[in-house]
Design a protein around this motif. Structure first.
Motif, PDB file in Angstrom:
ATOM      1  N   TYR A 266       0.620  -1.101  -0.036  1.00 49.36           N
ATOM      2  CA  TYR A 266      -0.054   0.051  -0.189  1.00 49.36           C
ATOM      3  C   TYR A 266       0.637   1.172   0.117  1.00 49.36           C
ATOM      4  O   TYR A 266       0.562   2.119  -0.623  1.00 49.36           O
ATOM      5  N   ASP A 267       2.146   1.166   0.586  1.00 49.18           N
ATOM      6  CA  ASP A 267       2.955   2.262   0.657  1.00 49.18           C
ATOM      7  C   ASP A 267       3.584   2.780  -0.586  1.00 49.18           C
ATOM      8  O   ASP A 267       3.653   3.831  -1.169  1.00 49.18           O
ATOM      9  N   THR A 268       3.744   1.488  -1.494  1.00 51.30           N
ATOM     10  CA  THR A 268       4.127   1.594  -2.820  1.00 51.30           C
ATOM     11  C   THR A 268       3.225   2.286  -3.717  1.00 51.30           C
ATOM     12  O   THR A 268       3.421   3.305  -4.699  1.00 51.30           O
ATOM     13  N   ARG A 269       1.964   1.851  -3.603  1.00 53.23           N
ATOM     14  CA  ARG A 269       0.905   2.319  -4.439  1.00 53.23           C
ATOM     15  C   ARG A 269       0.666   3.736  -3.999  1.00 53.23           C
ATOM     16  O   ARG A 269       0.499   4.568  -4.943  1.00 53.23           O
ATOM     17  N   GLN A 270       0.642   4.096  -2.787  1.00 48.31           N
ATOM     18  CA  GLN A 270       0.666   5.519  -2.264  1.00 48.31           C
ATOM     19  C   GLN A 270       1.689   6.412  -2.929  1.00 48.31           C
ATOM     20  O   GLN A 270       1.230   7.695  -3.568  1.00 48.31           O
ATOM     21  N   ALA A 271       2.943   5.898  -3.052  1.00 46.24           N
ATOM     22  CA  ALA A 271       4.032   6.688  -3.822  1.00 46.24           C
ATOM     23  C   ALA A 271       3.505   6.611  -5.357  1.00 46.24           C
ATOM     24  O   ALA A 271       4.160   7.681  -5.838  1.00 46.24           O
TER      25      ALA A 271
ATOM     26  N   GLY B 296      -5.141   6.670   0.233  1.00 46.15           N
ATOM     27  CA  GLY B 296      -6.151   6.848  -0.508  1.00 46.15           C
ATOM     28  C   GLY B 296      -5.781   7.261  -1.956  1.00 46.15           C
ATOM     29  O   GLY B 296      -5.306   8.600  -1.948  1.00 46.15           O
ATOM     30  N   GLY B 297      -5.791   6.589  -3.078  1.00 41.21           N
ATOM     31  CA  GLY B 297      -5.401   7.403  -4.093  1.00 41.21           C
ATOM     32  C   GLY B 297      -6.434   8.227  -4.856  1.00 41.21           C
ATOM     33  O   GLY B 297      -5.972   9.494  -5.219  1.00 41.21           O
ATOM     34  N   SER B 298      -7.453   7.934  -4.681  1.00 43.93           N
ATOM     35  CA  SER B 298      -8.627   9.024  -5.375  1.00 43.93           C
ATOM     36  C   SER B 298      -8.576  10.360  -4.424  1.00 43.93           C
ATOM     37  O   SER B 298      -8.752  11.420  -5.071  1.00 43.93           O
ATOM     38  N   SER B 299      -8.777  10.124  -3.255  1.00 38.67           N
ATOM     39  CA  SER B 299      -8.591  11.235  -2.338  1.00 38.67           C
ATOM     40  C   SER B 299      -7.273  12.155  -2.667  1.00 38.67           C
ATOM     41  O   SER B 299      -7.308  13.602  -2.845  1.00 38.67           O
ATOM     42  N   LEU B 300      -6.035  11.379  -2.792  1.00 38.34           N
ATOM     43  CA  LEU B 300      -5.001  12.322  -2.837  1.00 38.34           C
ATOM     44  C   LEU B 300      -4.885  12.988  -4.195  1.00 38.34           C
ATOM     45  O   LEU B 300      -4.426  13.924  -4.356  1.00 38.34           O
ATOM     46  N   VAL B 301      -5.019  12.238  -5.390  1.00 37.34           N
ATOM     47  CA  VAL B 301      -5.168  12.808  -6.649  1.00 37.34           C
ATOM     48  C   VAL B 301      -6.178  13.965  -6.739  1.00 37.34           C
ATOM     49  O   VAL B 301      -5.754  14.911  -7.404  1.00 37.34           O
ATOM     50  N   SER B 302      -7.247  13.896  -5.819  1.00 42.52           N
ATOM     51  CA  SER B 302      -8.225  14.954  -6.080  1.00 42.52           C
ATOM     52  C   SER B 302      -7.747  16.053  -5.244  1.00 42.52           C
ATOM     53  O   SER B 302      -8.065  17.321  -5.785  1.00 42.52           O
ATOM     54  N   LEU B 303      -7.100  15.775  -4.326  1.00 41.10           N
ATOM     55  CA  LEU B 303      -6.499  16.990  -3.498  1.00 41.10           C
ATOM     56  C   LEU B 303      -5.398  17.803  -4.107  1.00 41.10           C
ATOM     57  O   LEU B 303      -5.204  19.122  -4.228  1.00 41.10           O
ATOM     58  N   VAL B 304      -4.290  17.170  -4.753  1.00 38.73           N
ATOM     59  CA  VAL B 304      -3.302  17.676  -5.542  1.00 38.73           C
ATOM     60  C   VAL B 304      -3.904  18.211  -6.816  1.00 38.73           C
ATOM     61  O   VAL B 304      -3.536  19.252  -7.122  1.00 38.73           O
ATOM     62  N   PHE B 305      -4.777  17.773  -7.564  1.00 39.66           N
ATOM     63  CA  PHE B 305      -5.644  18.329  -8.587  1.00 39.66           C
ATOM     64  C   PHE B 305      -6.095  19.839  -8.006  1.00 39.66           C
ATOM     65  O   PHE B 305      -6.078  20.852  -8.762  1.00 39.66           O
ATOM     66  N   GLY B 306      -6.925  19.714  -6.906  1.00 40.06           N
ATOM     67  CA  GLY B 306      -7.132  20.972  -6.287  1.00 40.06           C
ATOM     68  C   GLY B 306      -6.047  22.037  -6.048  1.00 40.06           C
ATOM     69  O   GLY B 306      -5.980  23.095  -6.455  1.00 40.06           O
ATOM     70  N   ILE B 307      -4.931  21.740  -5.454  1.00 37.44           N
ATOM     71  CA  ILE B 307      -3.739  22.689  -5.475  1.00 37.44           C
ATOM     72  C   ILE B 307      -3.196  23.003  -6.749  1.00 37.44           C
ATOM     73  O   ILE B 307      -2.987  24.302  -6.742  1.00 37.44           O
ATOM     74  N   GLY B 308      -3.378  22.277  -7.516  1.00 35.86           N
ATOM     75  CA  GLY B 308      -2.828  22.718  -9.009  1.00 35.86           C
ATOM     76  C   GLY B 308      -3.867  24.008  -9.502  1.00 35.86           C
ATOM     77  O   GLY B 308      -3.406  25.014  -9.997  1.00 35.86           O
ATOM     78  N   LEU B 309      -5.215  23.729  -9.231  1.00 33.81           N
ATOM     79  CA  LEU B 309      -6.059  24.900  -9.548  1.00 33.81           C
ATOM     80  C   LEU B 309      -5.757  25.886  -8.790  1.00 33.81           C
ATOM     81  O   LEU B 309      -5.794  27.362  -9.211  1.00 33.81           O
ATOM     82  N   VAL B 310      -5.337  25.869  -7.357  1.00 31.65           N
ATOM     83  CA  VAL B 310      -5.194  27.012  -6.519  1.00 31.65           C
ATOM     84  C   VAL B 310      -3.766  27.847  -6.985  1.00 31.65           C
ATOM     85  O   VAL B 310      -3.792  29.047  -7.342  1.00 31.65           O
ATOM     86  N   GLU B 311      -2.825  27.010  -7.361  1.00 38.26           N
ATOM     87  CA  GLU B 311      -1.848  27.683  -8.176  1.00 38.26           C
ATOM     88  C   GLU B 311      -1.905  28.364  -9.450  1.00 38.26           C
ATOM     89  O   GLU B 311      -1.274  29.347  -9.506  1.00 38.26           O
ATOM     90  N   SER B 312      -2.758  27.773 -10.418  1.00 40.35           N
ATOM     91  CA  SER B 312      -3.096  28.386 -11.578  1.00 40.35           C
ATOM     92  C   SER B 312      -3.694  29.653 -11.216  1.00 40.35           C
ATOM     93  O   SER B 312      -3.388  30.714 -11.925  1.00 40.35           O
TER      94      SER B 312
END
Length: 367
Positions: free
Chosen positions: A41-46, A339-355
């Motif tokens: 699971y740690d490898t998946r999260q990475a 949680g892959g879905s949670s992490l990807v959604s969160l960093v996608f949101g960070i990308g929007l904030v950076e934009s």
């Protein structure tokens, strides 16, 4: 793209999010150590962190106004995938919330959080000159409810509450007249009493166990929360050391890589370590609020403000559950829990904030 874009780019926000995500991998590795069922699971999260970083940078480089033209399509696809969960969704802990794509298992409700921030930001931006009356409020509510109803039926009460919190936060920031606060206060007091009989049995038990805990319970939510409190207390001021918590390594603490990873972190790094991580999460929230303040328009401001609300509320709820301040929910600790879905959604949101912040008022949108 020119130098001014990178001059406005928030590298402090980027660096903090990357650090928290890597720290999450480290904590997950310790939490699952020796558990064959959770091996890898740690490898998946990475892997998700790496994918998320690419998505975050790609989103940051893209003008956030582009998403405004796609909000209707994103809304339709989100509802479609939530409906698809009922047909072929994977069930876990009494709820069907996941879709198996063949490559990865995704949770559409996590993506719905970001989609609804964009949809509501677009709605309030387009209607900012309209009368802020009950019709204006009702239309925004119906937009939110059109997604929430399918999440609630999974059942997923915690994410449903998150979406309504985001709705109210953006409604308030868009100029909700104070006279309607009394109405919201009355509804907020009545709704839990009216909705309780319609909750699933396990959801009702979570509330009842919180209000009337059984001191002799040896399983279920009461036991999990008791073990979480013991785990937190065992960490003391400086912690027992990475990978050396008896509560974590001997598996007294359950779901320690997701819901109760805060307790595992407290046991291994202590009060001081917890304060550092909390300070970093607060720093991320502050940088999102800064982006909202510097935004070029209301749409961008609401994106950043909505995401700040999401991180704050989700972190506050997760930590409160670990401290037995509120009933158990399924909300994870942002950037740290597995949680892959949670992490990807969160960093996608960070990308929007950076934009948003990179294209603030001093930036020429034509470049």
């Amino acid at each position: 793209m020119n130098r001014e874009y990178w001059r406005n780019f928030d590298f402090w926000l980027l660096g903090t999010v990357v650090f928290l995500s890597i720290f999450g991998i480290v904590m997950i590795r310790s939490a699952i150590a020796g558990n064959q069922e959770l091996a890898g699971y740690d490898t998946r999260q990475a892997t998700f962190v790496a994918i998320g970083f690419v998505i975050m940078m790609g989103t940051a480089l893209m003008d956030y106004h582009y998403w405004q033209s796609l909000t209707r399509l994103m809304y339709i696809f989100t509802v479609f995938f939530l409906l698809l969960v009922f047909v072929i969704g994977l069930a876990s802990f009494g709820a069907a919330r996941w879709l198996d794509t063949g490559l990865v298992v995704v949770q559409p409700a996590e993506l719905a959080k970001i989609v609804m921030i964009l949809v509501l930001a677009n709605y309030f931006d387009k209607t900012q000159k309209q009368p802020h009356d009950l019709r204006w409020i009702a239309n925004s509510f119906l937009l939110t409810a059109g997604v929430v109803v399918w999440i609630f039926l999974q059942p997923n009460l915690s994410t449903s509450i998150v979406l309504f919190v985001i709705w109210f936060a953006l409604l308030w920031m868009s100029g909700l007249p104070p006279k309607y606060l009394v109405l919201f206060g009355i509804l907020g007091a009545i709704l839990p009493l009216v909705a309780f009989p319609f909750l699933e049995e396990y959801q009702q038990m979570r509330v009842l166990n919180f209000l009337f805990p059984d001191p002799n319970a040896r399983h279920g939510n009461t036991f999990n929360v008791d073990q979480a409190l013991i785990t937190i207390g065992s960490g003391g001021f400086f912690g027992q050391g990475y990978g050396h918590s008896s509560q974590v390594q001997l598996r007294f603490l359950k779901v320690r890589h997701t819901d109760f990873i805060f307790s595992a972190m407290a046991a291994e790094f202590g009060f001081v370590g917890v304060l550092v991580i909390l300070a970093l999460l607060i720093f991320v929230i502050i940088r999102c609020l800064r982006a909202a303040r510097l935004a070029n328009d209301l749409f961008g401001a609401l994106i950043a403000y909505g995401f700040a609300t999401l991180i704050f509320f989700q972190a506050a709820v997760n930590i409160s559950v670990n401290l037995n301040i509120i009933p158990v929910t399924g909300l994870t600790l942002p950037f740290i829990s597995y949680g892959g879905s949670s992490l990807v959604s969160l960093v996608f949101g960070i990308g929007l904030v950076e934009s948003v912040v990179a294209r603030r008022k001093s930036f020429d949108l034509k470049t």
